[in-house]
Design an enzyme around this catalytic site. Structure first.
Site, short mmCIF file in Angstrom:
data_model
loop_
_atom_site.label_atom_id
_atom_site.label_comp_id
_atom_site.label_asym_id
_atom_site.label_seq_id
_atom_site.Cartn_x
_atom_site.Cartn_y
_atom_site.Cartn_z
CG ASN A 1 43.34 38.47 42.57
OD1 ASN A 1 43.61 38.74 43.75
ND2 ASN A 1 43.89 39.08 41.56
CE1 TYR B 1 38.59 48.58 43.59
CE2 TYR B 1 40.36 47.36 44.67
CZ TYR B 1 39.11 47.38 44.06
OH TYR B 1 38.40 46.21 43.93
CG ASP B 2 44.47 49.52 48.06
OD1 ASP B 2 43.88 49.20 47.02
OD2 ASP B 2 45.64 49.19 48.32
CD GLU B 3 43.91 54.15 52.84
OE1 GLU B 3 42.98 53.67 53.50
OE2 GLU B 3 45.07 54.24 53.30
CE LYS C 1 35.73 48.40 46.01
NZ LYS C 1 34.37 47.92 45.75
CB VAL D 1 47.30 38.55 36.09
CG1 VAL D 1 46.48 37.73 37.08
CG2 VAL D 1 48.50 37.79 35.63
N PRO E 1 51.13 43.96 45.53
CG PRO E 1 49.05 43.78 46.57
CD PRO E 1 49.71 44.24 45.30
CB SER F 1 41.49 39.30 31.08
OG SER F 1 41.94 40.27 31.99
P1 NAD Z 1 33.92 45.62 36.67
O1 NAD Z 1 34.78 46.78 36.36
O2 NAD Z 1 33.68 44.61 35.61
O3 NAD Z 1 32.50 46.07 37.23
C1 NAD Z 1 32.29 47.26 37.92
C2 NAD Z 1 31.00 47.88 37.41
O4 NAD Z 1 30.73 49.10 38.13
C3 NAD Z 1 31.08 48.26 35.93
O5 NAD Z 1 29.93 47.79 35.27
C4 NAD Z 1 31.14 49.78 35.95
O6 NAD Z 1 30.62 50.36 34.78
C5 NAD Z 1 30.35 50.10 37.19
N1 NAD Z 1 30.66 51.40 37.79
C6 NAD Z 1 31.87 51.95 38.03
N2 NAD Z 1 31.73 53.16 38.59
C7 NAD Z 1 30.39 53.39 38.71
C8 NAD Z 1 29.62 54.46 39.21
N3 NAD Z 1 30.18 55.57 39.70
N4 NAD Z 1 28.26 54.34 39.17
C9 NAD Z 1 27.66 53.23 38.66
N5 NAD Z 1 28.36 52.18 38.17
C10 NAD Z 1 29.71 52.28 38.20
O7 NAD Z 1 34.56 44.92 37.97
P2 NAD Z 1 34.18 43.57 38.72
O8 NAD Z 1 35.37 42.72 38.66
O9 NAD Z 1 32.89 43.06 38.25
O10 NAD Z 1 34.04 44.11 40.22
C11 NAD Z 1 32.78 44.32 40.83
C12 NAD Z 1 32.98 44.73 42.28
O11 NAD Z 1 33.69 43.70 42.97
C13 NAD Z 1 33.78 46.02 42.45
O12 NAD Z 1 33.22 46.77 43.51
C14 NAD Z 1 35.16 45.52 42.83
O13 NAD Z 1 35.84 46.44 43.62
C15 NAD Z 1 34.83 44.25 43.59
N6 NAD Z 1 35.95 43.29 43.54
C16 NAD Z 1 36.21 42.56 42.42
C17 NAD Z 1 37.29 41.67 42.40
C18 NAD Z 1 37.61 40.82 41.20
O14 NAD Z 1 38.57 40.04 41.26
N7 NAD Z 1 36.88 40.89 40.12
C19 NAD Z 1 38.11 41.57 43.53
C20 NAD Z 1 37.82 42.34 44.65
C21 NAD Z 1 36.73 43.19 44.66
N1 UDP Z 2 50.32 40.94 36.26
C1 UDP Z 2 51.28 40.47 35.38
N2 UDP Z 2 51.07 40.65 34.05
C2 UDP Z 2 49.96 41.25 33.56
C3 UDP Z 2 48.97 41.72 34.46
C4 UDP Z 2 49.19 41.55 35.82
O1 UDP Z 2 52.32 39.92 35.78
O2 UDP Z 2 49.83 41.35 32.31
C5 UDP Z 2 50.55 40.74 37.72
C6 UDP Z 2 50.33 41.96 38.58
O3 UDP Z 2 51.51 42.75 38.64
C7 UDP Z 2 49.99 41.32 39.92
C8 UDP Z 2 49.22 40.06 39.53
O4 UDP Z 2 49.59 39.79 38.18
O5 UDP Z 2 51.15 40.95 40.61
C9 UDP Z 2 47.72 40.21 39.62
O6 UDP Z 2 47.36 41.37 38.94
P1 UDP Z 2 45.85 41.84 38.70
O7 UDP Z 2 45.91 43.19 38.09
O8 UDP Z 2 45.11 40.78 37.99
O9 UDP Z 2 45.20 41.90 40.15
P2 UDP Z 2 45.67 42.49 41.57
O10 UDP Z 2 47.06 43.01 41.51
O11 UDP Z 2 44.67 43.54 41.87
O12 UDP Z 2 45.59 41.30 42.44
#
Ligand code: NAD
Ligand code: UDP
Ligand code: UDP
Length: 324
Positions: free
Chosen positions: A177, A148-150, A152, A190, A277, A192
């Site tokens: 987040n 994911y990280d790389e 992006k 976390v 992190p 949800s």
């Molecule tokens: P999500 O998983 O709810 O939404 C991602 C959507 O992309 C889904 O509907 C999934 O079906 C679709 N998808 C995945 N792979 C696909 C592909 N190959 N082709 C077409 N569709 C595809 O996640 P989200 O939280 O809504 O995240 C949306 C975007 O925002 C992502 O790019 C994510 O990396 C970025 N983002 C979200 C957060 C967050 O906290 N929610 C944080 C940082 C970045």
């Molecule tokens: N986390 C937790 N319990 C859970 C789910 C996540 O303690 O049931 C922690 C997780 O290890 C991280 C933080 O909550 O330190 C945020 O996690 P999340 O997966 O929501 O997002 P991200 O790590 O990508 O910020």
């Protein structure tokens, strides 16, 4: 209502952020085309939009070329939660990298403006706090989060190379987040997890000692940031942090959710996942200065709305959507 209605493509539009964005763009009077392969997204998220004649949903995987005619592209397609992006890590990198190439190629042919949903994960496990856009990050390129990280990070590289080489109009947001209604109940994030566990009276699972921090932004604030960034002058390319600078520990979040749901759930501690992190909080000085944007929804209010959503979902059916 925007002055001139536009045709806008939202990839990943059936997901959590994407469905809120589609809703907002339609409310602004635009035509919206959602392209999604439903890997983590759900048609239910689009239920309220499917009857709208300005809305169209297309089942499509962004790893494959897409030929449509639009004015703007928001590229959100990519699983976002660690559980989902680690389920098929190769596909995650393909989605980020091949997906970016295809959407950039589409934008190039159409001379369309294109937005990339990047992430705070480009900073990895940061050694600088709070994170500013000029921080280069601390990412493990071979760990379980690297797909994911790389992926992006490479997508950001592609956006800036298309910008320099092909003069594309790009907007790159580094999203921190974000939470709110329509998060996937089983996606392991976390907010949800804790809410669903609390509402069901199940154990609340804190990973590690709960002292790691995150800063949580409510979805409506985030979508406002997306729209402002897309509407900004073309020299505002980003990367630009979008997130809520109010930092909280995971332990505090657990206690807050237990109190708000009046749950009798107990808190249990589980091992911290690898490369998780320790601290994360955005510096949003750039977004404030260039977009006049900052979050307006306090954590308590956003959590209350999210708890209501999950409450209805759990009451509404014994059938929770599957994790995928
Ligand atoms: P999500 O998983 O709810 O939404 C991602 C959507 O992309 C889904 O509907 C999934 O079906 C679709 N998808 C995945 N792979 C696909 C592909 N190959 N082709 C077409 N569709 C595809 O996640 P989200 O939280 O809504 O995240 C949306 C975007 O925002 C992502 O790019 C994510 O990396 C970025 N983002 C979200 C957060 C967050 O906290 N929610 C944080 C940082 C970045
Ligand atoms: N986390 C937790 N319990 C859970 C789910 C996540 O303690 O049931 C922690 C997780 O290890 C991280 C933080 O909550 O330190 C945020 O996690 P999340 O997966 O929501 O997002 P991200 O790590 O990508 O910020
Ligand atoms: N592409 C697409 N839709 C278009 C134009 C291009 O999906 O309308 C894809 C196509 O698969 C192409 C990629 O975008 O390989 C990159 O396009 P670009 O024009 O940058 O490069 P090239 O076509 O030379 O590979």
């Amino acid at each position: 209502m925007s002055a001139v209605p536009k045709r806008i493509l939202v990839t990943g539009g059936a997901g959590f952020l994407g469905s809120h964005l589609c809703e907002r763009l339609l409310a602004d009077g635009n035509d919206v085309l959602c392209a999604d392969n439903y890997f983590t997204g759900r048609r239910d998220n689009l239920a309220a939009l499917l009857g709208n004649p300005r809305f169209e949903a297309l089942r499509h995987d962004v790893c494959f070329p897409l030929y449509v005619e639009v004015d703007e592209i928001y590229n959100l397609a990519c699983p976002a939660s660690p559980v989902h992006y680690q389920f098929d890590p190769v596909q995650t990198t393909k989605t980020s990298v091949s997906g970016a190439i295809n959407m950039l190629g589409l934008a190039k042919r159409l001379k369309a403006k294109i937005f990339q949903a990047s992430t705070s994960e480009v900073y990895g496990d940061p050694t600088v706090h709070p994170q500013r856009e000029d921080y280069k990050g601390n990412v493990n390129p071979t760990g379980p989060r690297a797909c994911y990280d790389e992926g992006k990070r490479c997508a950001e590289t592609l956006f800036f190379d298309y910008y320099r080489q092909h003069k594309l109009r790009i907007r790159v947001a580094r999203i921190f987040n974000t939470y709110g209604p329509r998060m996937h109940p089983n996606d392991g994030r976390v907010v949800s997890n804790f809410i669903v566990q609390a509402l069901r009276g199940e154990e609340i699972t804190i990973y590690g000692d709960g002292r790691q921090t995150r800063a949580f932004c409510y979805v409506d604030d985030m979508v406002e940031g997306f729209v402002r960034l897309m509407g900004a002058p073309d020299d505002v390319t980003g990367p630009i942090n979008l997130g809520n600078p109010f930092e909280t520990t995971v332990g505090e979040l657990a206690h807050r959710i237990v109190a708000m749901t009046k749950s009798r759930s107990s808190i249990v501690y589980r091992p911290l996942p690898m490369d998780d992190p320790m601290q994360r909080c955005p510096d949003i000085g750039l977004a404030r200065a260039t977009l006049g944007w900052e979050p307006t929804v306090p954590l308590e209010i956003g959590l209350a709305r999210t708890i209501d959503y999950f409450d209805q979902l759990l009451i509404g059916g014994d059938e929770l959507p599957k994790s995928r």
